[in-house]
Design an enzyme around this catalytic site. Sequence first.
Site, short mmCIF file in Angstrom:
data_model
loop_
_atom_site.label_atom_id
_atom_site.label_comp_id
_atom_site.label_asym_id
_atom_site.label_seq_id
_atom_site.Cartn_x
_atom_site.Cartn_y
_atom_site.Cartn_z
N SER A 186 -59.00 -9.16 16.89
CA SER A 186 -60.39 -9.30 17.32
C SER A 186 -61.29 -8.46 16.43
O SER A 186 -60.84 -7.49 15.81
CB SER A 186 -60.54 -8.85 18.77
OG SER A 186 -61.91 -8.73 19.16
N TYR A 217 -59.72 -2.97 26.16
CA TYR A 217 -59.57 -4.17 25.34
C TYR A 217 -59.58 -3.80 23.85
O TYR A 217 -58.75 -4.28 23.07
CB TYR A 217 -60.69 -5.16 25.64
CG TYR A 217 -60.66 -6.41 24.79
CD1 TYR A 217 -59.81 -7.46 25.10
CD2 TYR A 217 -61.49 -6.54 23.68
CE1 TYR A 217 -59.78 -8.62 24.33
CE2 TYR A 217 -61.47 -7.68 22.90
CZ TYR A 217 -60.62 -8.72 23.23
OH TYR A 217 -60.59 -9.86 22.45
#
Length: 253
Positions: A144, A157
């Site tokens: 990501s 996250y």
Amino acid sequence: MQLFDLGGRTALVTGSSTGIGFSLARGLAAHGARLVLNGRNREKLAAAAEALRGEGAEVRELPFDVTDGAAAAAAIDGHEAAQGPIDILVNNAGMTHRSPLEDFPPEQFDRIMATNVASIFHVSRAVARHMIPRGRGKMINIASVQSALSRPGIAPYCASKGAVANFTKGMATDWAPKGLNCNAIAPGYFETELTAPLVADAEFSGWLRKRTPAGRWGKVEDLTGACVFLASPASDFVNGHVLYVDGGITACL
């Protein structure tokens, strides 16, 4: 074009019922790959498989929980025995939870780590045990933009995706000598079912367009080329690399 030809190869894509996983599977199929779709919800998985079959793809379904190492190994071993080799693995399954860090529920932290990090260990290990004797295989982890950056409310996250990026390097270090290519794609902000509320938020979308040099949200189709490249012979000397597909957001302040 032979460099990007996936004909005769089988690709397992985890978390491929919807969103980015579904789009990546579709892109691989368009370049000739047979598909093995994975997810926990059998109904959603069946609907995704049927949609791709309607577009001419050869698709099998392999439902299992990627956070369960024993279940992942059993499913992958069974597929290899009954259907043949898995040549390409895309570790796409993932999740997030938003909360101020001081109030972040410990159970959600554990769930994020299990889904985003441990799943890659479980599934990659099971697949690698078949790829290594063949001396070849392509593994692609979905990292990501948050592997390098952060935003309020998603610290766990970010930690998980930072781990994915570095775990990719570790996979390459161990498995490149055995013929495997292990790389990652790090998407920026993309329009998906999960980000729909953010896309609809005029203030956030306005901020994102100004923050991103390309001036827009990513579309899931923007990831196809990167995935096909890392799955194909074109990337045979690429290993341990994290490819950011983010419209330039990590390139500027």
